[in-house]
Design a protein around this motif. Structure first.
Motif, PDB file in Angstrom:
ATOM      1  N   LYS A 155      20.838  23.176  17.168  1.00 64.22           N
ATOM      2  CA  LYS A 155      20.004  23.462  18.341  1.00 64.22           C
ATOM      3  C   LYS A 155      18.568  23.693  17.896  1.00 64.22           C
ATOM      4  O   LYS A 155      18.294  23.896  16.705  1.00 64.22           O
ATOM      5  N   VAL A 156      17.684  23.653  18.892  1.00 67.66           N
ATOM      6  CA  VAL A 156      16.258  23.856  18.633  1.00 67.66           C
ATOM      7  C   VAL A 156      15.736  24.869  19.661  1.00 67.66           C
ATOM      8  O   VAL A 156      15.990  24.741  20.852  1.00 67.66           O
ATOM      9  N   GLU A 157      15.028  25.867  19.165  1.00 64.15           N
ATOM     10  CA  GLU A 157      14.356  26.828  20.043  1.00 64.15           C
ATOM     11  C   GLU A 157      12.860  26.568  19.886  1.00 64.15           C
ATOM     12  O   GLU A 157      12.323  26.702  18.795  1.00 64.15           O
ATOM     13  N   ARG A 158      12.213  26.179  20.988  1.00 65.14           N
ATOM     14  CA  ARG A 158      10.810  25.777  20.875  1.00 65.14           C
ATOM     15  C   ARG A 158       9.960  26.423  21.954  1.00 65.14           C
ATOM     16  O   ARG A 158      10.308  26.409  23.129  1.00 65.14           O
ATOM     17  N   ASP A 159       8.838  26.957  21.505  1.00 62.23           N
ATOM     18  CA  ASP A 159       7.773  27.391  22.401  1.00 62.23           C
ATOM     19  C   ASP A 159       6.661  26.370  22.180  1.00 62.23           C
ATOM     20  O   ASP A 159       5.913  26.458  21.209  1.00 62.23           O
ATOM     21  N   PHE A 160       6.604  25.384  23.084  1.00 67.13           N
ATOM     22  CA  PHE A 160       5.768  24.202  22.864  1.00 67.13           C
ATOM     23  C   PHE A 160       4.336  24.583  22.489  1.00 67.13           C
ATOM     24  O   PHE A 160       3.690  25.379  23.144  1.00 67.13           O
ATOM     25  N   GLY A 161       3.875  23.966  21.363  1.00 62.57           N
ATOM     26  CA  GLY A 161       2.516  24.186  20.880  1.00 62.57           C
ATOM     27  C   GLY A 161       2.351  25.464  20.088  1.00 62.57           C
ATOM     28  O   GLY A 161       1.267  25.734  19.566  1.00 62.57           O
ATOM     29  N   SER A 162       3.411  26.255  19.967  1.00 62.65           N
ATOM     30  CA  SER A 162       3.303  27.533  19.255  1.00 62.65           C
ATOM     31  C   SER A 162       4.303  27.635  18.105  1.00 62.65           C
ATOM     32  O   SER A 162       3.901  27.834  16.958  1.00 62.65           O
ATOM     33  N   SER A 163       5.581  27.478  18.408  1.00 63.30           N
ATOM     34  CA  SER A 163       6.586  27.632  17.344  1.00 63.30           C
ATOM     35  C   SER A 163       7.809  26.781  17.639  1.00 63.30           C
ATOM     36  O   SER A 163       8.068  26.422  18.789  1.00 63.30           O
TER      37      SER A 163
END
Length: 197
Positions: A155-163
């Motif tokens: 899985k991927v946990e993403r805060d777009f443009g940040s982490s």
């Protein structure tokens, strides 16, 4: 006429005792009785002015009563009409809002479906992007298929443009440092082996 009868009656009543002095008593008594009767009858008869005033008063009372009745009928009718109108408006408003709520529920369901699809697409894109980062980090390129992505990425946990936190199925040997990957991609990248296999 009334006034003449009253005056005549008064004169006869006053004249009766005087007549009694000169004429026998029964005639004087008859004159007195006639005077008294004329006085009484004049009290019963009414002048034209009195009759007119009484007629005007009767008409006024009748019209006043009719006006009050008519006013009460109009007020009651207005109340009934107003109640019918407010009930009709209330029903129309209820129907309008019920239809609006049904429409909003349909829109909500469509938005939820779209959101779910968008989340699926976003999740797929993030996992594909994470797979390319892993490939670049280990220096190995594989075709970007669902099976290849699933084999590597959990899985991927993403805060777009940040982490971006990438969870992999197995520990990887990177040929590039996470510091360099983060600097080049301009996102805080972390890679860790997941327990969710």
């Amino acid at each position: 006429m009334r006034d003449l009868m009253k005056i005549g009656g008064n004169i006869l009543v006053i004249a009766a005792p005087i007549i009694a002095l000169f004429i026998p008593a029964p005639v004087a008594a008859v004159v007195g009785i006639i005077g008294f009767a004329l006085n009484q009858i004049s009290g019963w008869t009414k002048s034209k002015e009195q009759k007119r005033r009484e007629a005007v008063q009767k008409i006024s009372n009748s019209l006043s009563n009719q006006l009050i009745d008519h006013q009460q009928n109009i007020i009651q009718q207005a109340k009934n009409d107003f109640n019918k109108y407010t009930d009709a408006v209330s029903n129309s408003i209820n129907i309008y809002f019920e239809e609006m709520i049904k429409g909003l529920e349909i829109i909500y369901e469509q938005l939820e479906t779209a959101k779910s699809r968008l989340n699926d697409k976003s999740n797929y894109i993030n996992r594909a992007y994470a797979k390319r980062i892993i490939d670049w980090g280990v220096g190995k390129y594989e075709p970007l298929t669902d099976e290849v992505i699933i084999k590597t990425i959990v899985k991927v946990e993403r805060d777009f443009g940040s982490s971006m936190k990438i969870h992999t199925k197995s520990k990887l040997r990177l040929t590039k440092s996470l510091k360099d990957i983060t600097r080049i991609l301009q996102e805080d990248i972390s890679i860790q082996t997941s327990n969710e296999i």
